[in-house]
Design a protein around this motif. Structure first.
Motif, PDB file in Angstrom:
ATOM      1  N   LYS A  93       0.827  -1.212   0.000  1.00 53.20           N
ATOM      2  CA  LYS A  93       0.000   0.000   0.000  1.00 53.20           C
ATOM      3  C   LYS A  93       0.862   1.263   0.000  1.00 53.20           C
ATOM      4  CE  LYS A  93      -3.841  -2.145   2.465  1.00 53.20           C
ATOM      5  NZ  LYS A  93      -4.527  -2.230   3.765  1.00 53.20           N
ATOM      6  N   ALA A  94       1.912   1.268   0.808  1.00 51.84           N
ATOM      7  CA  ALA A  94       2.792   2.441   0.889  1.00 51.84           C
ATOM      8  C   ALA A  94       3.482   2.693  -0.447  1.00 51.84           C
ATOM      9  CB  ALA A  94       3.831   2.243   2.002  1.00 51.84           C
ATOM     10  N   VAL A  95       4.021   1.649  -1.059  1.00 53.54           N
ATOM     11  CA  VAL A  95       4.714   1.798  -2.339  1.00 53.54           C
ATOM     12  C   VAL A  95       3.736   2.221  -3.426  1.00 53.54           C
ATOM     13  CG1 VAL A  95       5.961   0.555  -4.159  1.00 53.54           C
ATOM     14  CG2 VAL A  95       6.607   0.255  -1.752  1.00 53.54           C
ATOM     15  N   ASP A  96       2.569   1.588  -3.453  1.00 51.68           N
ATOM     16  CA  ASP A  96       1.575   1.946  -4.475  1.00 51.68           C
ATOM     17  C   ASP A  96       1.148   3.408  -4.353  1.00 51.68           C
ATOM     18  OD1 ASP A  96       1.638  -0.622  -5.473  1.00 51.68           O
ATOM     19  OD2 ASP A  96      -0.283  -1.229  -4.587  1.00 51.68           O
ATOM     20  N   ARG A  97       0.989   3.868  -3.132  1.00 55.33           N
ATOM     21  CA  ARG A  97       0.477   5.225  -2.925  1.00 55.33           C
ATOM     22  C   ARG A  97       1.556   6.285  -2.973  1.00 55.33           C
ATOM     23  NH1 ARG A  97      -3.697   7.100   1.817  1.00 55.33           N
ATOM     24  NH2 ARG A  97      -4.222   9.069   0.841  1.00 55.33           N
ATOM     25  N   TRP A  98       2.729   5.994  -2.404  1.00 52.53           N
ATOM     26  CA  TRP A  98       3.744   7.036  -2.224  1.00 52.53           C
ATOM     27  C   TRP A  98       5.090   6.725  -2.878  1.00 52.53           C
ATOM     28  CZ3 TRP A  98       0.904  10.777  -0.732  1.00 52.53           C
ATOM     29  CH2 TRP A  98      -0.144  10.578   0.174  1.00 52.53           C
ATOM     30  N   GLY A  99       5.235   5.583  -3.513  1.00 47.20           N
ATOM     31  CA  GLY A  99       6.507   5.180  -4.098  1.00 47.20           C
ATOM     32  C   GLY A  99       7.029   6.119  -5.172  1.00 47.20           C
ATOM     33  N   HIS A 100       6.169   6.929  -5.741  1.00 46.93           N
ATOM     34  CA  HIS A 100       6.589   7.881  -6.782  1.00 46.93           C
ATOM     35  C   HIS A 100       7.306   9.108  -6.206  1.00 46.93           C
ATOM     36  CE1 HIS A 100       2.825   9.561  -5.317  1.00 46.93           C
ATOM     37  NE2 HIS A 100       3.255  10.740  -5.779  1.00 46.93           N
ATOM     38  N   LEU A 101       7.204   9.339  -4.918  1.00 50.06           N
ATOM     39  CA  LEU A 101       7.857  10.504  -4.300  1.00 50.06           C
ATOM     40  C   LEU A 101       9.357  10.257  -4.196  1.00 50.06           C
ATOM     41  CD1 LEU A 101       5.403  11.277  -1.359  1.00 50.06           C
ATOM     42  CD2 LEU A 101       5.575  12.467  -3.562  1.00 50.06           C
ATOM     43  N   SER A 102      10.132  11.294  -4.468  1.00 53.49           N
ATOM     44  CA  SER A 102      11.584  11.148  -4.310  1.00 53.49           C
ATOM     45  C   SER A 102      11.935  11.264  -2.832  1.00 53.49           C
ATOM     46  CB  SER A 102      12.320  12.210  -5.125  1.00 53.49           C
ATOM     47  OG  SER A 102      12.008  13.495  -4.649  1.00 53.49           O
ATOM     48  N   GLY A 103      12.986  10.579  -2.448  1.00 54.39           N
ATOM     49  CA  GLY A 103      13.462  10.677  -1.068  1.00 54.39           C
ATOM     50  C   GLY A 103      12.671   9.858  -0.074  1.00 54.39           C
ATOM     51  N   ILE A 104      11.954   8.837  -0.541  1.00 57.38           N
ATOM     52  CA  ILE A 104      11.188   8.000   0.379  1.00 57.38           C
ATOM     53  C   ILE A 104      11.309   6.546  -0.051  1.00 57.38           C
ATOM     54  CG2 ILE A 104       9.021   8.327  -0.871  1.00 57.38           C
ATOM     55  CD1 ILE A 104       7.584   8.369   1.849  1.00 57.38           C
ATOM     56  N   THR A 105      11.635   5.676   0.906  1.00 51.22           N
ATOM     57  CA  THR A 105      11.720   4.240   0.637  1.00 51.22           C
ATOM     58  C   THR A 105      10.985   3.484   1.734  1.00 51.22           C
ATOM     59  OG1 THR A 105      13.818   4.058   1.829  1.00 51.22           O
ATOM     60  CG2 THR A 105      13.951   4.376  -0.556  1.00 51.22           C
ATOM     61  N   PHE A 106      10.494   2.316   1.366  1.00 49.43           N
ATOM     62  CA  PHE A 106       9.758   1.476   2.310  1.00 49.43           C
ATOM     63  C   PHE A 106      10.368   0.081   2.331  1.00 49.43           C
ATOM     64  CE2 PHE A 106       6.702   4.636   0.760  1.00 49.43           C
ATOM     65  CZ  PHE A 106       6.291   5.186   1.964  1.00 49.43           C
ATOM     66  N   HIS A 107      10.383  -0.521   3.531  1.00 45.16           N
ATOM     67  CA  HIS A 107      10.929  -1.863   3.707  1.00 45.16           C
ATOM     68  C   HIS A 107       9.957  -2.706   4.530  1.00 45.16           C
ATOM     69  CE1 HIS A 107      14.886  -0.498   2.341  1.00 45.16           C
ATOM     70  NE2 HIS A 107      14.630   0.599   3.032  1.00 45.16           N
ATOM     71  N   THR A 108       9.912  -3.983   4.210  1.00 44.49           N
ATOM     72  CA  THR A 108       9.174  -4.934   5.028  1.00 44.49           C
ATOM     73  C   THR A 108      10.192  -5.660   5.893  1.00 44.49           C
ATOM     74  OG1 THR A 108       7.497  -5.251   3.319  1.00 44.49           O
ATOM     75  CG2 THR A 108       7.655  -6.949   5.014  1.00 44.49           C
ATOM     76  N   ALA A 109      10.080  -5.514   7.192  1.00 47.04           N
ATOM     77  CA  ALA A 109      11.020  -6.151   8.113  1.00 47.04           C
ATOM     78  C   ALA A 109      10.493  -6.044   9.534  1.00 47.04           C
ATOM     79  CB  ALA A 109      12.395  -5.484   8.030  1.00 47.04           C
ATOM     80  N   GLU A 110      10.974  -6.917  10.369  1.00 48.34           N
ATOM     81  CA  GLU A 110      10.749  -6.788  11.802  1.00 48.34           C
ATOM     82  C   GLU A 110      11.739  -5.712  12.260  1.00 48.34           C
ATOM     83  OE1 GLU A 110      11.107  -7.062  15.908  1.00 48.34           O
ATOM     84  OE2 GLU A 110      12.757  -7.706  14.623  1.00 48.34           O
ATOM     85  N   VAL A 111      11.288  -4.768  13.062  1.00 48.42           N
ATOM     86  CA  VAL A 111      12.079  -3.565  13.322  1.00 48.42           C
ATOM     87  C   VAL A 111      13.395  -3.826  14.056  1.00 48.42           C
ATOM     88  CG1 VAL A 111      10.183  -1.916  13.128  1.00 48.42           C
ATOM     89  CG2 VAL A 111      10.681  -2.983  15.345  1.00 48.42           C
ATOM     90  N   THR A 112      13.440  -4.767  14.986  1.00 47.90           N
ATOM     91  CA  THR A 112      14.712  -5.008  15.656  1.00 47.90           C
ATOM     92  C   THR A 112      15.719  -5.617  14.680  1.00 47.90           C
ATOM     93  OG1 THR A 112      13.982  -7.131  16.564  1.00 47.90           O
ATOM     94  CG2 THR A 112      13.725  -5.188  17.969  1.00 47.90           C
ATOM     95  N   ASP A 113      15.251  -6.470  13.771  1.00 51.12           N
ATOM     96  CA  ASP A 113      16.145  -7.007  12.737  1.00 51.12           C
ATOM     97  C   ASP A 113      16.638  -5.881  11.837  1.00 51.12           C
ATOM     98  OD1 ASP A 113      15.818  -9.596  13.669  1.00 51.12           O
ATOM     99  OD2 ASP A 113      14.291 -10.110  12.187  1.00 51.12           O
ATOM    100  N   TYR A 114      15.746  -5.003  11.433  1.00 51.51           N
ATOM    101  CA  TYR A 114      16.128  -3.891  10.568  1.00 51.51           C
ATOM    102  C   TYR A 114      17.173  -3.011  11.247  1.00 51.51           C
ATOM    103  CZ  TYR A 114      15.984   0.111   7.484  1.00 51.51           C
ATOM    104  OH  TYR A 114      16.356   1.112   6.630  1.00 51.51           O
ATOM    105  N   LEU A 115      16.929  -2.653  12.501  1.00 51.45           N
ATOM    106  CA  LEU A 115      17.874  -1.786  13.219  1.00 51.45           C
ATOM    107  C   LEU A 115      19.218  -2.483  13.440  1.00 51.45           C
ATOM    108  CD1 LEU A 115      15.454  -0.218  15.828  1.00 51.45           C
ATOM    109  CD2 LEU A 115      16.638   1.005  13.994  1.00 51.45           C
ATOM    110  N   THR A 116      19.202  -3.788  13.598  1.00 48.98           N
ATOM    111  CA  THR A 116      20.436  -4.539  13.809  1.00 48.98           C
ATOM    112  C   THR A 116      21.284  -4.579  12.547  1.00 48.98           C
ATOM    113  OG1 THR A 116      19.394  -5.886  15.504  1.00 48.98           O
ATOM    114  CG2 THR A 116      21.374  -6.787  14.479  1.00 48.98           C
ATOM    115  N   ARG A 117      20.649  -4.670  11.386  1.00 51.10           N
ATOM    116  CA  ARG A 117      21.419  -4.839  10.153  1.00 51.10           C
ATOM    117  C   ARG A 117      21.585  -3.570   9.326  1.00 51.10           C
ATOM    118  NH1 ARG A 117      17.478  -5.427   6.229  1.00 51.10           N
ATOM    119  NH2 ARG A 117      15.536  -6.247   7.038  1.00 51.10           N
TER     120      ARG A 117
END
Length: 185
Positions: free
Chosen positions: A57-81
């Motif tokens: 939903k985020a990519v479909d709606r806002w993926g065209h904006l520059s300077g914004i990226t979205f990731h699917t991840a569990e947040v502690t894993d994301y922050l760790t890596r």
């Protein structure tokens, strides 16, 4: 920008300071509406959500904006890596409420740039939660329903400073306020 569960209620993004040219990480970004707004203010935004459906939903709606990226991840894993620092980390009714702060807050602190800010909101503790040590167990979901004082102590023990924690009163006719917390690296 909505910090509370009520549209157009409570403070706006100004509590984060000047955002132009800053890097922002939203933990539990959902459909990305807040990040889309912040990107229009000149911020470089990254959103992380555990739900693949929210990512789509985020990519479909806002993926065209520059300077914004979205990731699917569990947040502690994301922050760790993830390696890069962020100037702002925010979570609105998101994983800060549902993740053990003894593990989570140090991970966030490590990813904040010097003088970076962490801001998050969730419902304040209510009757019906059972205290088990420092953890409160709600009827359906384990969450950290800390009071402003408990969040302040937990943030301080994780190396944060200039901590502000307050409960925003609900709008007229509503009965539940919103806990809003801001702290600096």
């Amino acid at each position: 920008m909505n910090w509370t569960q009520y549209p157009d209620h409570g403070p706006d993004e100004s509590i984060l300071g000047d955002l132009h040219g800053r890097t922002i990480l939203e933990l539990g970004c959902g459909t990305g509406c807040n990040l889309a707004h912040l990107s229009t203010l000149g911020a470089t935004c990254t959103g992380v959500d555990i739900a693949p459906s929210q990512h789509r939903k985020a990519v479909d709606r806002w993926g065209h904006l520059s300077g914004i990226t979205f990731h699917t991840a569990e947040v502690t894993d994301y922050l760790t890596r993830t390696a890069g620092p962020f100037d702002v980390v925010l979570s609105i009714f998101g994983p800060v409420w549902f993740t053990d702060p003894e593990r989570f807050l140090p991970l966030i602190r490590k990813r904040l740039s010097p003088d970076g800010v962490l801001a998050f909101s969730h419902k304040p503790p209510t009757a019906g939660t059972q205290v088990v040590g420092a953890l409160r167990e709600a009827k359906a979901v384990t969450r950290w329903d800390y009071t402003p004082e408990e969040w302040s102590a937990s943030l301080a023990s994780s190396g944060f400073s200039e901590i502000e924690a307050e409960t925003i009163a609900p709008p007229e006719g509503k009965d539940t306020g919103t806990l809003l917390v801001r702290a600096y690296a």
